[in-house]
Design a protein around this motif. Structure first.
Motif, PDB file in Angstrom:
ATOM      1  N   TRP A  19       9.612  -7.486  49.381  1.00 19.45           N
ATOM      2  CA  TRP A  19       8.993  -8.060  48.575  1.00 19.45           C
ATOM      3  C   TRP A  19       9.608  -8.230  47.168  1.00 19.45           C
ATOM      4  O   TRP A  19       9.243  -9.211  46.394  1.00 19.45           O
ATOM      5  N   ASP A  20      10.402  -7.311  46.920  1.00 17.19           N
ATOM      6  CA  ASP A  20      11.139  -7.176  45.689  1.00 17.19           C
ATOM      7  C   ASP A  20      12.609  -6.571  45.884  1.00 17.19           C
ATOM      8  O   ASP A  20      12.574  -5.988  46.925  1.00 17.19           O
ATOM      9  N   VAL A  21      13.332  -6.652  44.824  1.00 16.26           N
ATOM     10  CA  VAL A  21      14.761  -5.719  44.930  1.00 16.26           C
ATOM     11  C   VAL A  21      14.466  -4.298  45.212  1.00 16.26           C
ATOM     12  O   VAL A  21      15.077  -3.712  46.188  1.00 16.26           O
ATOM     13  N   GLY A  22      13.369  -3.784  44.535  1.00 16.38           N
ATOM     14  CA  GLY A  22      13.091  -2.349  44.611  1.00 16.38           C
ATOM     15  C   GLY A  22      12.877  -2.046  45.919  1.00 16.38           C
ATOM     16  O   GLY A  22      13.227  -0.698  46.426  1.00 16.38           O
ATOM     17  N   SER A  23      11.695  -2.728  46.532  1.00 15.83           N
ATOM     18  CA  SER A  23      11.648  -2.268  47.862  1.00 15.83           C
ATOM     19  C   SER A  23      12.718  -2.546  48.983  1.00 15.83           C
ATOM     20  O   SER A  23      12.803  -1.672  49.931  1.00 15.83           O
ATOM     21  N   ALA A  24      13.563  -3.402  48.737  1.00 12.52           N
ATOM     22  CA  ALA A  24      14.794  -3.825  49.618  1.00 12.52           C
ATOM     23  C   ALA A  24      15.771  -2.658  49.358  1.00 12.52           C
ATOM     24  O   ALA A  24      16.169  -2.113  50.233  1.00 12.52           O
TER      25      ALA A  24
END
Length: 268
Positions: A19-24
């Motif tokens: 859902w965002d860069v961190g989770s990716a």
């Protein structure tokens, strides 16, 4: 190996949804070869309800940022954010992704299958290399939720050029077996708590998506950490600050250099 070929490996393709860069970044660091986005998570992060078309700009921005990761990227584009097949095709052609999920519902109701079929035809003309995962929402919204009706929709999307069929909400083993027997394309479902990946593979499923589950679980975990501190309970361990920071430093450095790290190749 192409993104398409991942759907035909011995092991099921488990696709976590970011859902965002961190989770990716976290999913990539965990070794997943492909990552999807979740419209629910993207919308929720912006304070918007899901499936109302509000995720377009945020999804475009997110996939634009994570396309440099050394993994395949599939974007959840809801219903394509438009009723015009040409506009949907232009959107997909402009995304640096390996696949898209596109659904046959709007405002919580199924649409005529001809609507999605026309979008699929346009997408495949404009971006033939993109893996189009056509989502049948019959079981999701409990509308026309019979095997025969779902197979009819799946056939329309397969005939239009879809590469895979996504059937969220389908969970009954007998139903899944009938669906996979009647659909000549890789069939994708959401995680089914009562069935293991091996169970799903034996039923003919080729891809399993986590959907919004990781986002919702992350929110629950965050609240539980705060409660644990408040209630003087032991706090769960987490990835260290230093390791999390290094992921972001490496990502920012890659983005600054314009490094394209995705193994993106034309689908065949």
């Amino acid at each position: 190996m192409t993104f398409r070929e991942l759907h035909f490996e011995d092991e099921l393709l488990l696709l976590p949804n970011a859902w965002d860069v961190g989770s990716a970044l976290a999913f990539a660091a965990a070794g997943f070869p492909a990552i999807g986005t979740t419209s629910f998570g993207v919308n929720a992060s912006a304070g918007q309800p899901d499936a109302a078309g509000a995720s377009r700009d945020a999804t475009v921005a997110l996939v634009g940022r994570i396309s440099s990761l050394p993994v395949y990227i599939s974007a959840d584009i809801e219903d394509g954010y438009s009723d015009d097949p040409g506009e949907v095709a232009d959107l997909v052609a402009g995304l640096d992704v390996d696949g898209v999920n596109i659904e046959d519902s709007a405002d919580g109701r199924l649409v005529d299958p001809a609507v999605l079929a026309a979008k699929i035809v346009a997408i495949k003309r404009a971006a033939p290399q993109v893996f189009v995962n056509a989502r049948v929402d019959s079981y999701w919204f409990h509308e026309d939720d019979t095997v025969a009706a779902v197979l009819e929709r799946a056939k329309a999307y397969a005939d239009a050029g879809a590469d895979g069929i996504f059937i969220p909400g389908a969970a009954d083993p007998a139903t899944l077996e009938q669906l996979t027997a009647g659909i000549p394309l890789p069939v994708n479902v959401l995680v089914v708590p009562s069935l293991t990946l091996d169970d799903l593979k034996n039923l003919g499923i080729r891809r399993v998506s986590t959907g919004s589950l990781p986002y919702r679980a992350a929110i629950d975990a965050a609240v539980d950490v705060a409660r644990a501190v408040r209630d003087r309970r032991d706090v769960l361990t987490a990835t260290s600050y230093d390791e999390s920071q290094q992921r972001l430093v490496d990502f920012a450095s890659r983005a600054k250099r314009g490094v394209a790290g995705s193994p993106r190749t034309p689908a065949t």
